[in-house]
Motif scaffolding. Structure first.
Motif, PDB file in Angstrom:
ATOM      1  N   ARG A 224      52.865  40.462  45.351  1.00  0.00           N
ATOM      2  CA  ARG A 224      51.663  39.464  44.821  1.00  0.00           C
ATOM      3  C   ARG A 224      50.663  39.964  44.182  1.00  0.00           C
ATOM      4  O   ARG A 224      49.288  39.906  44.441  1.00  0.00           O
ATOM      5  CB  ARG A 224      51.500  38.663  45.822  1.00  0.00           C
ATOM      6  N   GLN A 225      50.735  40.695  42.933  1.00  0.00           N
ATOM      7  CA  GLN A 225      49.870  41.402  42.190  1.00  0.00           C
ATOM      8  C   GLN A 225      48.626  40.497  41.762  1.00  0.00           C
ATOM      9  O   GLN A 225      47.514  40.591  41.773  1.00  0.00           O
ATOM     10  CB  GLN A 225      50.239  42.308  41.068  1.00  0.00           C
ATOM     11  N   GLY A 226      49.113  39.258  41.176  1.00  0.00           N
ATOM     12  CA  GLY A 226      48.098  38.306  40.721  1.00  0.00           C
ATOM     13  C   GLY A 226      47.150  37.684  41.845  1.00  0.00           C
ATOM     14  O   GLY A 226      45.970  37.785  41.681  1.00  0.00           O
ATOM     15  N   ASP A 227      47.820  37.739  43.047  1.00  0.00           N
ATOM     16  CA  ASP A 227      46.996  37.127  44.265  1.00  0.00           C
ATOM     17  C   ASP A 227      46.073  38.151  44.611  1.00  0.00           C
ATOM     18  O   ASP A 227      44.858  38.047  45.328  1.00  0.00           O
ATOM     19  CB  ASP A 227      48.032  36.626  45.309  1.00  0.00           C
ATOM     20  N   ALA A 228      46.659  39.257  44.664  1.00  0.00           N
ATOM     21  CA  ALA A 228      45.556  40.664  44.977  1.00  0.00           C
ATOM     22  C   ALA A 228      44.312  40.635  44.036  1.00  0.00           C
ATOM     23  O   ALA A 228      43.232  40.818  44.639  1.00  0.00           O
ATOM     24  CB  ALA A 228      46.261  41.888  44.913  1.00  0.00           C
ATOM     25  N   SER A 229      44.582  40.526  42.590  1.00  0.00           N
ATOM     26  CA  SER A 229      43.451  40.382  41.652  1.00  0.00           C
ATOM     27  C   SER A 229      42.643  39.288  41.960  1.00  0.00           C
ATOM     28  O   SER A 229      41.439  39.475  41.733  1.00  0.00           O
ATOM     29  CB  SER A 229      43.982  40.225  40.268  1.00  0.00           C
ATOM     30  N   ALA A 230      43.065  38.271  42.222  1.00  0.00           N
ATOM     31  CA  ALA A 230      42.514  36.887  42.582  1.00  0.00           C
ATOM     32  C   ALA A 230      41.534  37.149  43.866  1.00  0.00           C
ATOM     33  O   ALA A 230      40.176  36.711  43.865  1.00  0.00           O
ATOM     34  CB  ALA A 230      43.077  35.946  42.701  1.00  0.00           C
ATOM     35  N   ALA A 231      42.086  37.861  45.208  1.00  0.00           N
ATOM     36  CA  ALA A 231      41.201  38.096  46.064  1.00  0.00           C
ATOM     37  C   ALA A 231      40.204  39.084  45.805  1.00  0.00           C
ATOM     38  O   ALA A 231      39.087  39.005  46.266  1.00  0.00           O
ATOM     39  CB  ALA A 231      42.414  38.876  46.987  1.00  0.00           C
ATOM     40  N   LEU A 232      40.246  39.892  45.000  1.00  0.00           N
ATOM     41  CA  LEU A 232      39.416  41.001  44.613  1.00  0.00           C
ATOM     42  C   LEU A 232      38.048  40.212  43.929  1.00  0.00           C
ATOM     43  O   LEU A 232      37.093  40.349  43.955  1.00  0.00           O
ATOM     44  CB  LEU A 232      40.049  42.206  43.853  1.00  0.00           C
ATOM     45  N   LEU A 233      38.605  39.296  42.940  1.00  0.00           N
ATOM     46  CA  LEU A 233      37.540  38.666  42.248  1.00  0.00           C
ATOM     47  C   LEU A 233      36.860  37.837  43.060  1.00  0.00           C
ATOM     48  O   LEU A 233      35.460  37.606  43.055  1.00  0.00           O
ATOM     49  CB  LEU A 233      38.188  37.624  41.155  1.00  0.00           C
ATOM     50  N   ALA A 234      37.321  37.185  44.088  1.00  0.00           N
ATOM     51  CA  ALA A 234      36.777  36.441  45.174  1.00  0.00           C
ATOM     52  C   ALA A 234      35.830  37.377  45.888  1.00  0.00           C
ATOM     53  O   ALA A 234      34.617  36.651  46.158  1.00  0.00           O
ATOM     54  CB  ALA A 234      37.927  35.518  46.084  1.00  0.00           C
ATOM     55  N   ALA A 235      36.237  38.350  46.201  1.00  0.00           N
ATOM     56  CA  ALA A 235      35.350  39.467  47.010  1.00  0.00           C
ATOM     57  C   ALA A 235      34.075  39.664  46.251  1.00  0.00           C
ATOM     58  O   ALA A 235      32.808  39.536  46.565  1.00  0.00           O
ATOM     59  CB  ALA A 235      35.987  40.582  47.186  1.00  0.00           C
ATOM     60  N   ARG A 236      34.382  39.813  44.738  1.00  0.00           N
ATOM     61  CA  ARG A 236      33.112  40.058  43.849  1.00  0.00           C
ATOM     62  C   ARG A 236      32.286  38.943  43.906  1.00  0.00           C
ATOM     63  O   ARG A 236      31.020  39.138  44.229  1.00  0.00           O
ATOM     64  CB  ARG A 236      33.678  40.500  42.502  1.00  0.00           C
ATOM     65  N   ARG A 237      32.530  37.629  43.888  1.00  0.00           N
ATOM     66  CA  ARG A 237      31.758  36.573  43.563  1.00  0.00           C
ATOM     67  C   ARG A 237      30.909  36.422  45.272  1.00  0.00           C
ATOM     68  O   ARG A 237      29.946  36.026  45.084  1.00  0.00           O
ATOM     69  CB  ARG A 237      32.674  35.396  43.409  1.00  0.00           C
ATOM     70  N   THR A 238      31.729  36.458  46.038  1.00  0.00           N
ATOM     71  CA  THR A 238      31.237  36.380  47.412  1.00  0.00           C
ATOM     72  C   THR A 238      30.100  37.234  47.825  1.00  0.00           C
ATOM     73  O   THR A 238      28.944  36.791  48.379  1.00  0.00           O
ATOM     74  CB  THR A 238      32.271  36.416  48.603  1.00  0.00           C
ATOM     75  N   LEU A 239      30.170  38.383  47.446  1.00  0.00           N
ATOM     76  CA  LEU A 239      29.183  39.415  47.725  1.00  0.00           C
ATOM     77  C   LEU A 239      27.997  39.180  46.916  1.00  0.00           C
ATOM     78  O   LEU A 239      26.761  39.399  47.270  1.00  0.00           O
ATOM     79  CB  LEU A 239      29.822  40.834  47.612  1.00  0.00           C
TER      80      LEU A 239
END
Length: 966
Positions: A224-239
């Motif tokens: 699930r590469q797309g979901d992995a990228s979305a999770a990392l973007l969410a991490a950036r926004r959250t931090l």
């Protein structure tokens, strides 16, 4: 699920990972209510180490601790022992689980007896297995470890400060174990489980970067590469939203690897064998050139703190030995990748106003760390964190105070990003980092056989080529070290002068301590003299802080916030107190209200830099503050808060003595203070001191009659206490010369009448005693001062006793007891009960006398009254011997004699008319062998009290006798 023990099922199991429970041989046991459970939790947090009685009481009750807290604590411990160690209750053998250890208690469990310890062990073993690539074994260990959790750690104590650090530690370990379990699932190819675990964990704890990394890696491994990228973007926004920070290098690298479909890059988040250690240097931590003396307890305490906390700061003023202590702790460690020592003293000094004397880049401590580690790939924080990310080591930051803000930021980033790193800092101010444990470096003990004297004699021997010290030298060295506050640097600097001056000459020059404490090491000019060491801190202060520092040097022994407000009297000055505490120039002593103290060496420096006008102003206000204190104490010592005020005056006596020095040429102020405090000296048995300050009352002429009358009354009663009959008659005559009607203030006038009535009654002058007592009662009732009415009524009862009218004596004395008890005047209640007991003894009603004396001693205990307690015990001993209880009488007599030796107050000398004959008859009635055995028992009990803080064998011995009397 039952906890998995490291070595089988333990006989006693205490669970704290959730609601606190306990089992004995697999059977749940009751632990009692919130407070006994809190006591058990406090001992569990200590992990087998002793916790003093005082620490337990402070942590469990806080400011609400009752006077009976120690007895209540003993009851809780007894109940816990019955629950956790039933064999003790059955056999009477020594406790094995909740044990007495010196001045406190300890919870002694095997590692498998506390679920938190089992969890910590399993989690550590699992992490090691992951590092070795043994994912299956790690998964089993982690499943067992996480199954131990039934809710938040120490959930019963979430609102208690003592549990907070341990809760934080265990919670952080739980998060790490959860993440390790996800990593193990990834390594085993169980991607679906890894996704589920990482998603649940990350949604609950969205600020943990490792959780995001594992979730993204698990998604990627699941295709699930797309979901992995979305999770990392969410991490950036959250931090960014929550912390205002960018992702760390690990997340950035992972995001790049996911976008490029780089399987090897994604695999970097999986466990791998531990990284190779940093290149070893021949000397990672400097080796002290001389042996460390007297710091074993502190070394153990700091080592224990580093076991439980990743950030520990040693604070204290310059010269207290912080660096030496840090080197000793670090030198005993065997970290895989360290320890490493980082000297920060050479970094540019920040100005007091917050600016810098050079550029921020030059003052950046990250560069000093990089140099110490031999890092050449980059000197920024990111480069440093990248090197330390997988290391396990201790970093020692020495001398942080002048760059504390930069160090705090660096330490926070290292600890946040490098889970295997710990920091030990030395600083005159705490760093203020999250989870920081502050250890205030104490002075060395200054007893003649203590470490301070050992240090002085060792360094003096070095300076004199090995010359041996005499016993006189040792005694003088103990006094010298006490005068130097036990500060190691001051002691070493003084010892360096031994080549020129003898120990007694050094002691004679102690008043000029800053001149004596010169010399030191040319290699460390910052510590070349004690004045230079103090100046290092003084220069860092703002102008307002400098002024307050010099002003507070006027206090002797300590002070509280009210005293600061009264003596300094400057808007906003109190706000400058906290920075002085933070910078270790003022020591906060704890308690409520907080008290503060300045070390004598610092006081000397403060006096040396204080302007003469400032000195005159604060001395004047200090004397006025003590005068006001004495006025308040005079009334408070005759009311329900007498015990608290006795304790307060114990603490303030150094300031009182200083005030007497400062008003040496002002007899009116001197007698005003002394007349307000004589009741304290009387009740503590401090006869010599009381007489010294009250004797000038005999020379007082042309002073306000109210001041003279109170001081002369105080001198008279203190001479009475001392058994000075001739002096008593002299001051009594002077008191009689002061016509009460000339004392304008009605309160001192009442006091004068009461004193006259009491001593007239004692002298058998019945009619004038009754007349003065009646006048005093009338005045006291008009003024609404029941304490004076009670004393006057007691004096009337004494007069009737001396007149031989025992029924009337009982009547007035019992009325005095009632008035005193109702108003909370425990001393007068106790004294009236004592006199009533003497009347009963005269009637041969020994049982009635014992009953009155038991009530008297209860009142004395509530009033914290020393002298009356001794009088009551000696009189009770006489009553008991008359009743045939010879052994108990001998024990009480022995206890009083030992206390008399200690404080110099002899009850029989105070009352030669009645107590003198009592003691003579008591002595004749006790066989010599019984008296010797009682004396031996009393001395043994007193030794127990002196040798073990928190125990009082002498009081226990007395209490046992009193219980037999009740």
């Amino acid at each position: 699920m039952a906890p998995v023990s490291v070595s089988g099922t333990p006989p006693v199991l205490v669970r704290v990972l959730g609601a606190m429970t306990a089992e004995v041989d697999g059977v749940p046991v009751a632990l009692g209510g919130p407070r006994p459970r809190a006591v058990l939790a406090r001992l569990a947090v200590a992990d087998g180490r002793m916790v003093t009685d005082d620490a337990i009481i402070e942590d469990v009750w806080g400011d609400d601790a009752p006077r009976t807290a120690l007895l209540t604590l003993q009851g809780y411990v007894s109940s816990l022992r019955k629950a956790l160690d039933p064999a003790t209750a059955r056999t009477g053998l020594g406790a094995r689980v909740v044990v007495r250890d010196g001045p406190g208690y300890a919870l002694r469990l095997p590692p498998e007896g506390l679920d938190a310890a089992v969890f910590t062990t399993l989690a550590a073993e699992a992490r090691s297995a992951l590092g070795r690539g043994e994912a299956e074994a790690a998964a089993r260990l982690l499943d067992d470890a996480l199954a131990l959790w039934r809710g938040p750690a120490y959930v019963d104590c979430l609102d208690r400060d003592f549990a907070s650090p341990e809760i934080a530690r265990l919670t952080a370990l739980r998060h790490g174990a959860t993440e390790d379990r996800t990593a193990a699932a990834l390594a085993l190819g169980d991607h679906a489980r890894a996704v589920a675990m990482a998603e649940a964990h990350t949604r609950e704890h969205p600020l943990r970067e490792r959780g995001w990394a594992l979730w993204a890696a698990a998604l990627y491994r699941s295709g699930r590469q797309g979901d992995a990228s979305a999770a990392l973007l969410a991490a950036r926004r959250t931090l960014a939203d929550e912390l205002g920070a960018d992702p760390g290098p690990e997340l950035l690298a992972l995001q790049d690897a996911v976008l490029r479909r780089d399987d090897a890059g994604v695999a970097a988040v999986l466990p791998a064998p531990a990284a190779a250690p940093l290149a070893r240097r021949q000397r990672r931590v400097p080796v002290p050139l001389t042996p460390t003396v007297g710091r074993e307890d502190d070394v153990r305490a700091v080592a224990d703190a580093l076991r439980d906390h990743r950030s520990v700061t040693l604070t204290g003023p310059g010269g207290m030995g912080k660096t030496r202590l840090a080197l000793e702790v670090a030198g005993r460690r065997d970290d895989p990748d360290g320890p490493w020592f980082v000297e920060l003293a050479g970094l540019p000094v920040r100005s007091a106003a917050g600016g810098a004397e050079s550029t921020a880049a030059e003052a950046d401590p990250a560069g000093a760390v990089a140099t110490a580690l031999g890092v050449t790939s980059g000197r920024g924080v990111d480069a440093l964190v990248a090197v330390l990310a997988d290391r396990r080591a201790l970093l020692v930051f020495d001398n942080c105070e002048h760059v504390v803000d930069s160090v705090a930021l660096l330490v926070t980033e290292i600890l946040r990003s490098c889970p295997g790193m710990s920091v030990l800092a030395t600083s005159r101010v705490s760093l203020g980092t999250p989870g920081e444990f502050v250890h205030e470096t104490p002075p060395l003990a200054t007893a003649d056989d203590g470490p301070a004297v050992e240090l002085f004699l060792a360094r003096a021997s070095d300076a004199t080529g090995g010359a041996a010290a005499t016993e006189d030298d040792r005694l003088a060295a103990a006094r010298l070290c006490e005068g130097l506050d036990g500060m190691p640097l001051a002691i070493e600097l003084a010892a360096a002068q031994a080549r020129t001056l003898s120990v007694r000459q050094l002691l004679d020059h102690l008043d000029d301590r800053l001149a004596v404490l010169r010399g030191g090491s040319r290699a460390n000019p910052r510590h070349a003299t004690m004045a230079a060491a103090v100046e290092w801190s003084y220069r860092s202060l703002t102008d307002g802080e400098k002024l307050l520092f010099t002003e507070l040097g006027i206090f002797e022994g300590g002070f509280d916030l009210d005293a600061v407000t009264a003596v300094v009297d400057r808007r906003g000055a109190v706000l400058d107190l906290a920075p002085l505490v933070e910078k270790s120039l003022i020591k906060a002593l704890g308690g409520h209200p907080r008290r503060y103290r300045m070390l004598e060496t610092l006081r000397s420096y403060a006096a040396s830099v204080r302007d003469d006008d400032v000195t005159a102003r604060v001395r004047r206000r200090h004397v006025q503050w003590v005068t006001d204190l004495a006025d308040t104490a005079y009334l408070e010592l005759r009311g329900p808060r007498a015990a608290q005020w006795m304790d307060r005056l114990d603490r303030e006596m150094p300031n009182v003595r200083a005030a007497f020095e400062h008003c040496a040429d002002d007899l009116e102020t001197h007698l005003h203070i002394a007349g307000g405090l004589y009741w304290f000296w009387y009740r503590r048995g401090n006869v010599a001191e009381g007489l010294r300050y009250l004797e000038p009352a005999m020379k007082a002429r042309d002073l306000p009659a109210a001041v003279t009358a109170r001081a002369v009354a105080g001198l008279t009663i203190t001479r009475y206490l001392a058994g000075d009959i001739a002096g008593l008659m002299e001051s009594f005559g002077r008191l009689a010369e002061i016509e009460p009607a000339t004392v304008g203030d009605p309160v001192p006038r009442t006091d004068a009448l009461v004193a006259l009535a009491y001593f007239e009654a004692g002298a058998g002058l019945v009619e004038p005693a009754l007349a003065h007592a009646a006048e005093a009662v009338a005045l006291a009732e008009d003024l609404g001062v029941p304490s004076s009415a009670a004393e006057a009524t007691m004096s009337a009862g004494t007069a009737w006793f001396r007149a031989g009218d025992l029924d009337r004596a009982h009547e007035f004395l019992r009325r005095a007891v009632d008035v005193a008890a109702t108003s909370g005047y425990r001393w007068c209640e106790a004294s009236s009960l004592w006199l009533d007991a003497k009347v009963s003894l005269a009637e041969h009603d020994d049982a009635g006398a014992v009953a009155s004396l038991l009530r008297m001693l209860d009142a004395c205990e509530e009033a914290a009254d020393t002298t009356s307690t001794m009088v009551g015990l000696m009189t009770l001993a006489y009553a008991l011997v008359r009743r045939g209880h010879v052994e108990d009488a001998a024990l009480l007599r022995a206890v009083v004699d030992l206390r008399s030796e200690s404080i110099g107050y002899w009850p029989a000398a105070m009352d030669p008319v009645d107590l003198g004959p009592y003691v003579a008859e008591l002595t004749a009635s006790i066989p010599a062998d019984t008296a010797a055995a009682a004396t031996a028992a009393a001395r043994a009990a007193a030794d127990t009290r002196a040798g073990s803080a928190g125990t009082n064998g002498e009081s226990n011995l007395v209490e046992a006798v009193l219980q037999r009397c009740r």
